[in-house]
Design a protein around this motif. Structure first.
Motif, PDB file in Angstrom:
ATOM      1  N   SER A  49       8.753  43.601   7.513  1.00  0.00           N
ATOM      2  CA  SER A  49       8.532  42.286   6.892  1.00  0.00           C
ATOM      3  C   SER A  49       8.450  41.174   7.939  1.00  0.00           C
ATOM      4  N   PHE A  50       8.833  41.459   9.184  1.00  0.00           N
ATOM      5  CA  PHE A  50       8.761  40.431  10.221  1.00  0.00           C
ATOM      6  C   PHE A  50       7.499  40.558  11.079  1.00  0.00           C
ATOM      7  N   HIS A  51       6.446  41.057  10.441  1.00  0.00           N
ATOM      8  CA  HIS A  51       5.129  41.112  11.104  1.00  0.00           C
ATOM      9  C   HIS A  51       4.086  40.444  10.237  1.00  0.00           C
ATOM     10  N   GLU A  52       4.497  39.440   9.455  1.00  0.00           N
ATOM     11  CA  GLU A  52       3.519  38.782   8.577  1.00  0.00           C
ATOM     12  C   GLU A  52       2.634  37.829   9.398  1.00  0.00           C
ATOM     13  N   THR A  53       1.512  37.479   8.834  1.00  0.00           N
ATOM     14  CA  THR A  53       0.608  36.553   9.523  1.00  0.00           C
ATOM     15  C   THR A  53       1.154  35.124   9.418  1.00  0.00           C
ATOM     16  N   LEU A  54       0.657  34.255  10.276  1.00  0.00           N
ATOM     17  CA  LEU A  54       1.111  32.860  10.320  1.00  0.00           C
ATOM     18  C   LEU A  54       0.975  32.213   8.937  1.00  0.00           C
ATOM     19  N   PRO A  55       2.102  31.734   8.364  1.00  0.00           N
ATOM     20  CA  PRO A  55       1.998  31.106   7.037  1.00  0.00           C
ATOM     21  C   PRO A  55       1.163  29.828   7.122  1.00  0.00           C
ATOM     22  N   ARG A  56       0.138  29.758   6.337  1.00  0.00           N
ATOM     23  CA  ARG A  56      -0.763  28.577   6.364  1.00  0.00           C
ATOM     24  C   ARG A  56      -0.312  27.519   5.359  1.00  0.00           C
ATOM     25  N   GLU A  57       0.168  27.990   4.234  1.00  0.00           N
ATOM     26  CA  GLU A  57       0.536  27.061   3.149  1.00  0.00           C
ATOM     27  C   GLU A  57       2.036  26.772   3.191  1.00  0.00           C
ATOM     28  N   ALA A  58       2.431  25.662   2.567  1.00  0.00           N
ATOM     29  CA  ALA A  58       3.849  25.316   2.487  1.00  0.00           C
ATOM     30  C   ALA A  58       4.606  26.370   1.676  1.00  0.00           C
ATOM     31  N   GLY A  59       5.846  26.633   2.095  1.00  0.00           N
ATOM     32  CA  GLY A  59       6.682  27.578   1.348  1.00  0.00           C
ATOM     33  C   GLY A  59       7.813  26.827   0.664  1.00  0.00           C
ATOM     34  N   ASP A  60       8.629  27.582  -0.033  1.00  0.00           N
ATOM     35  CA  ASP A  60       9.734  26.976  -0.775  1.00  0.00           C
ATOM     36  C   ASP A  60      11.039  27.249  -0.013  1.00  0.00           C
TER      37      ASP A  60
END
Ligand code: PLP
Length: 475
Positions: A49-60
């Motif tokens: 789970s620590f290989h996700e792509t750069l988050p583009r959108e805002a998260g919660d």
């Protein structure tokens, strides 16, 4: 301006409530830490789970916090746990955690300038000078850890040996040589490497039966190097060796350094803070005469990571080693650019966090005496473990117990393999987490009692589980 470029919360009430939940979770973690395993193997899906792509959108924020609670917190190394006895890790405190939160809120940059956070760091330096017996003219600085502090010690010693010109002329054919115990931490060789002097110029002096640097061998090595045209410049003594907790004969090393005109640096990564404990401090005689001392508040001082420290007797020489005038760092007598010299003049970092705050809080809230008692307690627990090992025919001690480190093993004809397997089994069981080292060519289970939460029940659990895993492994 676009509103979605703002980073402050839209709703301060909401983030306040979320912040309280986050804080409350961390108090729960610390309050109930004994009920958790010290450490547990990390499931593959959590690693993945620590290989996700750069988050583009805002998260919660609440969702990210949830991920922290689920996938990060349970899979930390566990040094806050009383059963953690590996390497040399401090346990941290709730007080240190709160102070770290305040520091993050303030977001101070302690490279310099006229601000009270720098005065807090200087206040801690004053306490360190007092504690270590250093003069008012001593310089000092928070750094990441003792590895960095030792590097600064080597660099200031290099300036002392070759003069300030070494900063632009380089080492040329200086043939500097330094001396430390063969039990010294690897970061001393690393400091020689990074300083450009080279780790080949570090002479590893054999140890005596107490795991201290052999003083006669040191003297002989200095003489031999001078005869071969080398330039001895530095002795690094160890106060609390990484393998067994040995303290070099610092007074003898200081005498040799003075007689030979060498810099005397002490790697007191965890041992130097034993100055807080009146029962142990006399064993550090000679420390107060050192030219520089490297140590960590994040080990025996229990300050949350990281909080290394370097103190140098001759503060001017420390400044000569690092201060670099630049137009954009111009000093003034008034305004924000006042207050020179700045911390950035005493070390290589310009951007520096507020490590001093969590240390200042820790010392103000607990006081030197309570911290000293905690250090004494960890040494008493180490003696208790030594006693348990000596009373148990299935176990044997591999080194003297000088401070808070116990090296022992399960007796077996195939001891290295069996004891390596025992340590892995202990760690994976979550019961206790020692590490390993090699003592006189033999693999040892190494328990370093650094954590203020450790109690006799944790030592008993370690001994019981070592025997159980040893019996299972040997059968
Ligand atoms: C004796 C000694 N020196 C140096 C170090 C390195 O300290 P740090 O990990 O803070 O860089 C350690 C770490 O355990 C140590 O025990």
């Amino acid at each position: 301006m676009a509103d979605d470029a703002k980073l402050d919360p839209q709703d301060w009430q909401e983030i306040r409530a979320q912040g309280q939940r986050m804080l409350s979770d961390m108090f729960d973690y610390l309050e109930h830490i004994r009920e958790r395993p010290v450490w547990q193997p990390i499931p593959q899906e959590v690693r993945d789970s620590f290989h996700e792509t750069l988050p583009r959108e805002a998260g919660d924020l609440a969702a990210v916090h949830q991920t922290f609670m689920q996938d990060i917190l349970p899979f930390a190394i566990g040094n806050a746990h009383p059963g953690f006895m590996g390497w040399v890790h401090g346990g941290g405190t709730a007080v240190g955690m709160l102070a770290e939160m305040l520091a993050a809120g303030l977001n101070a940059n302690l490279g310099g300038r006229d601000q009270i956070p720098v005065a807090v760091e200087r206040q801690v330096l004053e306490w360190v000078r007092d504690l270590m017996g250093f003069p008012e003219t001593a310089g000092g600085l928070f750094v990441t850890g003792t590895s960095m502090a030792n590097l600064i010690g080597v660099l200031v010693a290099r300036t002392a040996a070759l003069g300030k010109a070494v900063r632009h002329e380089g080492l040329a054919a200086s043939r500097l040589t330094a001396y430390t115990s063969s039990g010294a931490h690897g970061c001393i060789a690393q400091a020689m490497n990074v300083s450009g002097i080279g780790s080949d110029a570090l002479r590893l002096i054999p140890m005596n039966e107490h795991f201290q640097m052999d003083v006669a061998a040191l003297e002989a090595a200095i003489v031999a190097d001078r005869e071969r045209g080398f330039h001895p410049f530095l002795i690094v003594g160890v106060a609390g060796s990484v393998d067994v907790g040995a303290i070099d004969d610092l007074a003898a090393l200081n005498c040799i350094a003075r007689r030979e005109g060498l810099w005397f640096h002490v790697d007191g990564a965890y041992g130097a803070l034993a100055m807080l404990a009146p029962e142990i401090a006399p064993r550090l005689v000679g420390l107060a005469n050192a030219d520089s001392i490297a140590f960590d508040f994040h080990k025996w001082g229990q300050v949350p990571y990281d909080a290394g420290f370097i103190v140098v007797r001759d503060g001017m020489l420390q400044q000569d080693t690092f201060a670099s005038p630049a137009a954009y760092l111009r000093r003034d007598t008034r305004g924000m650019a006042a207050g020179s010299p700045w911390p950035c003049d005493f070390g290589p970092d310009l951007s520096r966090g507020f490590r001093a705050l969590k240390t200042w809080f820790t010392i103000k809230v607990y006081g030197a005496e309570q911290l000293g008692r905690m250090i004494v307690k960890t040494c008493a627990l180490a003696r208790y473990l030594k006693q348990c090992v000596e009373n148990e025919p299935l176990l044997e001690l591999l080194a003297p117990v000088s401070l808070n480190i116990v090296c022992f093993r399960y007796r077996s004809p195939d001891a290295d393999r069996v004891n390596a397997a025992i340590v892995v089994a202990l760690q994976e069981s979550g019961i206790a987490a020692p590490s390993t080292t090699i003592i006189n060519g033999q693999l040892a289970i190494r328990a370093a009692i650094v954590n203020h939460r450790t109690a006799t029940c944790d030592i008993d659990a370690l001994v019981r589980a070592t025997i159980a895993f040893g019996q299972a492994e040997a059968s």
